[in-house]
Design an enzyme around this catalytic site. Structure first.
Site, short mmCIF file in Angstrom:
data_model
loop_
_atom_site.label_atom_id
_atom_site.label_comp_id
_atom_site.label_asym_id
_atom_site.label_seq_id
_atom_site.Cartn_x
_atom_site.Cartn_y
_atom_site.Cartn_z
CG ASP A 8 38.91 46.43 51.15
OD1 ASP A 8 39.73 46.86 51.97
OD2 ASP A 8 39.07 46.53 49.92
CD GLU A 39 37.72 48.62 46.93
OE1 GLU A 39 37.85 49.43 46.01
OE2 GLU A 39 38.27 47.51 46.93
CG ASN A 40 35.20 45.51 47.87
OD1 ASN A 40 36.21 45.78 48.54
ND2 ASN A 40 35.24 45.31 46.57
CG ASN A 67 40.06 48.99 42.90
OD1 ASN A 67 40.21 48.83 44.11
ND2 ASN A 67 39.70 48.01 42.10
CG HIS A 68 35.74 48.13 43.16
ND1 HIS A 68 35.83 47.84 41.81
CD2 HIS A 68 36.35 47.10 43.80
CE1 HIS A 68 36.48 46.68 41.65
NE2 HIS A 68 36.80 46.22 42.84
CG HIS A 150 42.23 50.58 47.84
ND1 HIS A 150 41.50 49.90 48.77
CD2 HIS A 150 41.86 50.08 46.64
CE1 HIS A 150 40.71 49.04 48.16
NE2 HIS A 150 40.92 49.11 46.86
CG HIS A 175 43.20 46.56 46.05
ND1 HIS A 175 42.01 46.67 45.36
CD2 HIS A 175 44.08 45.96 45.21
CE1 HIS A 175 42.19 46.17 44.14
NE2 HIS A 175 43.42 45.73 44.02
CG HIS A 177 39.32 41.92 49.45
ND1 HIS A 177 38.10 41.67 48.87
CD2 HIS A 177 39.47 43.27 49.39
CE1 HIS A 177 37.54 42.80 48.46
NE2 HIS A 177 38.36 43.77 48.76
FE LIG Z 1 38.30 45.82 48.09
FE LIG Z 2 40.08 47.51 45.74
#
Ligand SMILES: [Fe+2]
Ligand SMILES: [Fe+2]
Length: 260
Positions: A8, A39-40, A67-68, A150, A175, A177
């Protein structure tokens, strides 16, 4: 075949860390494909057209999400149009984007699949059954398959790794991190790691300024979160596979940003 998967990428600091380290990693390891979890990538939460383009221009062959994925509406059209970006396959049918793709380089075809866990996360189908369905679709169209699971729970990820062992080249977790120390090739030939970790500021709390995260834990108030700029690292895995798409090795790359 060599695959580089980057954990990520968090905010501008994560994108700059990737930009500073990727050329050296390419020189040293010559990966055939680079896959990046983005995603981040936009301000620490979600992805935008700008950050997606930046990751692709840096040399990502594919981008996975999580999820983001749908945090920023302005990216929905790009998720529909851009075949190199995947969001969790077990999201609702008809939501923006796609859950799997195939990217090609030098005659090699890599299937890339994104799945969401169900524990503490929202998805509408089991990642286990969804993986089976996607692999059936990819059977004749990919020489190797990489799955980004994830998910929050280590148990869900370990179980999926075993479920896919021998059927995909790599099953890598994202996910949390936080990189885990269990990278290995499972007996059937699938490279596995529970979490690749994050490409972003290790001096924060999974990407957030640490004083803000601590304040929220201390006060339970709605503290505004900003991305930390302290101690950026790149977390990735390098996977080697034979011509049949069976993994032969997986190595973690945990590197401080160049010049930091
Ligand atoms: Fe993430
Ligand atoms: Fe995530």
């Amino acid at each position: 075949m060599k695959l580089l998967f980057v954990g990520d990428v968090v905010g501008g600091i994560g994108r700059r860390t990737l930009a500073s380290l990727l050329p050296g990693i390419r020189d040293a390891h010559q990966p055939d494909f680079v896959v990046v979890n983005g995603e981040n990538s936009a301000g620490g939460v979600g992805i935008t057209q700008k950050t997606a383009r930046e990751l692709l221009e840096l040399g990502a062959d594919a981008i996975t999400l999580g999820n983001h994925a749908f945090r920023h509406r302005e990216v929905y059209g790009l998720l529909d149009r851009e075949a190199r970006i995947v969001r969790p396959a077990n999201y609702p049918k008809g939501s923006p984007g796609r859950g799997h793709t195939v990217v090609e380089r030098d005659g090699m075809r890599l299937g890339v699949v994104n799945l969401s866990g169900l524990v503490f996360l929202q998805a509408v189908r089991s990642p286990f059954a969804e993986a089976d369905a996607v692999l059936a679709e990819l059977r004749d169209s990919a020489d190797a398959v990489l799955v980004d699971i994830h998910a929050e729970a280590t148990s869900e990820k370990v179980a999926l790794g075993w479920h896919l062992d021998g059927r995909v080249t790599a099953c890598v977790g994202t996910h949390t991190h936080v990189a885990t120390a269990d990278a290995r090739v499972l007996p059937g030939g699938t490279a596995y790691v529970t979490d690749v970790g994050m490409t972003g500021p290790r001096g924060g709390v999974i990407g957030v300024k640490r004083e803000q995260a601590i304040e929220r834990f201390l006060s339970l108030t709605n503290v505004r979160f900003e991305t930390s700029d302290e101690d950026p690292w790149l977390n990735a895995v390098l996977i080697e596979a034979d011509g049949d798409g069976r993994a032969t090795g997986i190595e973690q790359l945990l590197l401080p940003a160049a010049g930091e």
